[in-house]
Write an enzyme that holds these catalytic residues in place. Structure first.
Site, mmCIF file in Angstrom:
data_model
loop_
_atom_site.group_PDB
_atom_site.id
_atom_site.type_symbol
_atom_site.label_atom_id
_atom_site.label_comp_id
_atom_site.label_asym_id
_atom_site.label_seq_id
_atom_site.Cartn_x
_atom_site.Cartn_y
_atom_site.Cartn_z
ATOM 1 N N PRO A 94 0.775 -1.244 0.000
ATOM 2 C CA PRO A 94 0.000 0.000 0.000
ATOM 3 C C PRO A 94 0.813 1.304 0.000
ATOM 4 O O PRO A 94 0.839 2.043 0.989
ATOM 5 C CB PRO A 94 -0.848 -0.134 1.258
ATOM 6 C CG PRO A 94 -0.014 -0.962 2.182
ATOM 7 C CD PRO A 94 0.706 -1.933 1.294
ATOM 8 N N CYS A 95 1.421 1.600 -1.129
ATOM 9 C CA CYS A 95 2.183 2.842 -1.240
ATOM 10 C C CYS A 95 1.271 4.068 -1.177
ATOM 11 O O CYS A 95 1.738 5.167 -0.876
ATOM 12 C CB CYS A 95 3.024 2.842 -2.511
ATOM 13 S SG CYS A 95 2.107 2.529 -4.017
#
Length: 161
Positions: free
Chosen positions: A129-130
């Site tokens: 989850p950047c």
């Protein structure tokens, strides 16, 4: 050898890539660094078990559920990028962190800009989850899939913007 299938998300078409056992890539079509870690030809094969698990995960995620990843992720990158991406995987659903916080976990001398480069090249969007990484002042910064998508992903997770 890599296999691929398309996924239709509420935020646009995506490409899923696997080596047959793990997810190696997940990109929005047209995003920066699209397929940058895949150097082989792709064979379309949507019936792989890994794709069934990944698309089920994505379906649940886009319904606002926090599904558990019960399949392998195998991003390709340098040792440094792999360290950063491992930290991304540890950011809880609905929470955020900053590039500076990630850099300080790696080394006191590490620059937030170096971390930003690694985050920007994340080959497995959403699952690593950047989109949960913010600037030092808590403000939204770039996202390879587009800032509008980053905003929508954070809203989906009920993050206060």
């Amino acid at each position: 050898m890599y296999y691929s299938t398309d996924y239709t998300s509420p935020l646009g078409e995506m490409l899923l890539v696997s080596d047959g056992e793990a997810i190696c890539g997940l990109w929005f079509y047209g995003q920066k660094h699209f397929k940058s870690t895949i150097d082989d030809d792709l064979i379309e094969k949507s019936d792989l078990d890994i794709f069934k698990k990944a698309t089920k995960w994505l379906d649940e995620y886009f319904k606002g559920i926090n599904p558990e990843i019960d399949f392998k992720l195998k991003p390709r990158g340098s040792e440094f990028r792999l360290r950063v991406w491992k930290i991304l995987a540890e950011i809880p659903y609905g929470k955020t962190t900053t590039y500076g916080e990630i850099s300080s976990r790696i080394s006191p001398e590490m620059s937030a800009q170096a971390v930003g480069g690694a985050v920007g090249h994340n080959p497995i969007s959403i699952m690593l989850p950047c989109h949960r990484v913010l600037g030092s002042d808590g403000k939204l910064t770039g996202y390879a899939g587009g800032i509008e998508r980053k905003i929508e992903l954070l809203k989906l997770e009920k993050v206060k913007l």
